[in-house]
Design an enzyme around this catalytic site. Structure first.
Site, PDB file in Angstrom:
ATOM      1  N   GLY A  18       0.861  -1.192   0.040  1.00 45.55           N
ATOM      2  CA  GLY A  18      -0.023  -0.069  -0.108  1.00 45.55           C
ATOM      3  C   GLY A  18       0.833   1.180  -0.118  1.00 45.55           C
ATOM      4  O   GLY A  18       0.537   2.234  -0.802  1.00 45.55           O
ATOM      5  N   LYS A  19       1.850   1.218   0.748  1.00 45.15           N
ATOM      6  CA  LYS A  19       2.949   2.458   0.854  1.00 45.15           C
ATOM      7  C   LYS A  19       3.570   2.619  -0.262  1.00 45.15           C
ATOM      8  O   LYS A  19       3.801   3.698  -0.804  1.00 45.15           O
ATOM      9  CB  LYS A  19       3.745   2.033   1.999  1.00 45.15           C
ATOM     10  N   ASP A  78       8.397   5.689   8.905  1.00 44.15           N
ATOM     11  CA  ASP A  78       7.522   4.847  10.177  1.00 44.15           C
ATOM     12  C   ASP A  78       6.259   5.694  10.319  1.00 44.15           C
ATOM     13  O   ASP A  78       6.244   7.027  10.363  1.00 44.15           O
ATOM     14  CB  ASP A  78       8.257   4.920  11.580  1.00 44.15           C
ATOM     15  N   SER A  79       5.120   5.291  10.189  1.00 42.40           N
ATOM     16  CA  SER A  79       3.750   5.882  10.261  1.00 42.40           C
ATOM     17  C   SER A  79       2.696   5.284  11.180  1.00 42.40           C
ATOM     18  O   SER A  79       3.098   4.036  11.594  1.00 42.40           O
ATOM     19  CB  SER A  79       3.386   5.908   8.872  1.00 42.40           C
ATOM     20  N   PHE A 161      -5.671   1.582   2.655  1.00 43.53           N
ATOM     21  CA  PHE A 161      -5.287   0.401   3.439  1.00 43.53           C
ATOM     22  C   PHE A 161      -5.333   0.480   4.852  1.00 43.53           C
ATOM     23  O   PHE A 161      -5.703   1.684   5.211  1.00 43.53           O
ATOM     24  CB  PHE A 161      -3.855  -0.035   2.818  1.00 43.53           C
ATOM     25  N   GLY A 162      -4.899  -0.409   5.794  1.00 42.53           N
ATOM     26  CA  GLY A 162      -4.907  -0.155   6.906  1.00 42.53           C
ATOM     27  C   GLY A 162      -6.186   0.520   7.623  1.00 42.53           C
ATOM     28  O   GLY A 162      -7.248  -0.208   7.399  1.00 42.53           O
ATOM     29  N   LYS A 184      -6.246  11.360  -1.564  1.00 35.66           N
ATOM     30  CA  LYS A 184      -5.610  11.142  -0.262  1.00 35.66           C
ATOM     31  C   LYS A 184      -4.151  11.684  -0.047  1.00 35.66           C
ATOM     32  O   LYS A 184      -3.787  12.305   0.678  1.00 35.66           O
ATOM     33  CB  LYS A 184      -5.561   9.466   0.117  1.00 35.66           C
TER      34      LYS A 184
HETATM   35  P1  IMP Z   1       4.835   0.901   9.555  1.00 37.43           P
HETATM   36  O1  IMP Z   1       4.985   2.424   9.282  1.00 37.43           O
HETATM   37  O2  IMP Z   1       5.114   0.036   8.416  1.00 37.43           O
HETATM   38  O3  IMP Z   1       5.439   0.592  10.927  1.00 37.43           O
HETATM   39  O4  IMP Z   1       3.210   0.524   9.654  1.00 37.43           O
HETATM   40  C1  IMP Z   1       2.406   1.552   9.900  1.00 37.43           C
HETATM   41  C2  IMP Z   1       0.982   0.935  10.203  1.00 37.43           C
HETATM   42  O5  IMP Z   1       0.158   2.000  10.614  1.00 37.43           O
HETATM   43  C3  IMP Z   1       0.458   0.508   8.843  1.00 37.43           C
HETATM   44  O6  IMP Z   1       0.546  -0.965   8.781  1.00 37.43           O
HETATM   45  C4  IMP Z   1      -1.112   0.819   9.006  1.00 37.43           C
HETATM   46  O7  IMP Z   1      -1.723  -0.055   9.918  1.00 37.43           O
HETATM   47  C5  IMP Z   1      -1.012   2.263   9.691  1.00 37.43           C
HETATM   48  N1  IMP Z   1      -1.207   3.241   8.645  1.00 37.43           N
HETATM   49  C6  IMP Z   1       0.038   3.965   8.599  1.00 37.43           C
HETATM   50  N2  IMP Z   1      -0.305   4.812   7.442  1.00 37.43           N
HETATM   51  C7  IMP Z   1      -1.619   4.683   7.130  1.00 37.43           C
HETATM   52  C8  IMP Z   1      -2.549   5.021   6.073  1.00 37.43           C
HETATM   53  O8  IMP Z   1      -2.354   6.089   5.456  1.00 37.43           O
HETATM   54  N3  IMP Z   1      -3.790   4.584   6.341  1.00 37.43           N
HETATM   55  C9  IMP Z   1      -4.098   3.727   7.013  1.00 37.43           C
HETATM   56  N4  IMP Z   1      -3.258   2.772   7.990  1.00 37.43           N
HETATM   57  C10 IMP Z   1      -1.978   3.632   7.854  1.00 37.43           C
END
Ligand code: IMP
Length: 210
Positions: A18-19, A78-79, A161-162, A184
């Site tokens: 998704g990223k 990281d998000s 996603f997420g 978005k």
């Molecule tokens: P990481 O940055 O790969 O550690 O994962 C961050 C997690 O935060 C993701 O797996 C999602 O569950 C959530 N997340 C981060 N950015 C978004 C977004 O834009 N939409 C929805 N969920 C997000």
């Protein structure tokens, strides 16, 4: 429009499809001559342990670690979703909020369960994204952004996603999952953090990393 003299190649250190899709769309929307690829061999590299208490430390740690497996520019982010009424959860644990092997739907179910009965201000939330650019074990830049919203009572929309379906974004009067990718990206936490990253990377011969 930003136009560098030669295409810039960026390797992303992320297993999140998704990223990757969002970053590619962002680079395209900026009109920038940028190729965004998954870091070659990423799946075979022992994963970086994201166990720091802040998004910035996790993103910097990840970018530094994975940049040692390449000679090119590497970006990592990281998000996550921060809900003040839950003490900042899911926060840096957003991806693992419902335990290993859980799905996006499991994580959403857990979040809505934790927030049952909460109303008004308690449903406030924000998404945070920190992007770090590194090269061969050196951090070149760190860029962060956030997006304010609130957690819906039930999921809405099919995009993204997420946690997208439960994040209501007042700026667009829709949930993140009701927005097209372009909508978005224009205002999201990741979109804004990556815009800053691109401005840095494409700043011209003086500002642009060699
Ligand atoms: P990481 O940055 O790969 O550690 O994962 C961050 C997690 O935060 C993701 O797996 C999602 O569950 C959530 N997340 C981060 N950015 C978004 C977004 O834009 N939409 C929805 N969920 C997000």
């Amino acid at each position: 429009m930003l136009t560098p003299s030669k295409p810039l190649r960026l390797f992303i250190a992320s297993s999140n499809e998704g990223k990757l899709r969002e970053y590619r769309a962002l680079a395209e929307a900026a009109g920038a001559s940028i190729e965004i690829e998954l870091l070659p061999g990423f799946d075979a590299i022992p994963p970086f342990e994201e166990d720091s208490p802040t998004f910035a430390e996790n993103a910097a740690g990840k970018a530094l670690y994975y940049s040692r497996f390449s000679t090119e520019l590497v970006i990592a982010d990281d998000s996550g979703l921060v809900v003040p009424a839950l003490g900042g959860a899911p926060g840096v644990h957003s991806a693992r909020y419902a335990g290993p092997g859980a799905s996006d739907a499991d994580r959403i179910r857990k979040l809505l369960g934790e927030m049952r009965g909460m109303t008004g201000e308690s449903r406030r939330a924000c998404f945070v994204c920190v992007v770090v650019v590194a090269k061969a074990g050196e951090v070149l830049g760190l860029f962060s952004a956030s997006a304010e919203g609130e957690i819906l009572e039930s999921p809405r929309g099919n995009h993204g996603f997420g946690y997208d379906p439960v994040f209501y974004f007042p700026a667009m009067q829709k949930s993140y999952a009701e927005l097209s990718r372009e909508e978005k990206n224009l205002r999201s936490h990741r979109g804004k953090a990556f815009q800053k990253t691109l401005e840095f990377l494409l700043a011209g011969p003086e500002g642009r990393p060699a």
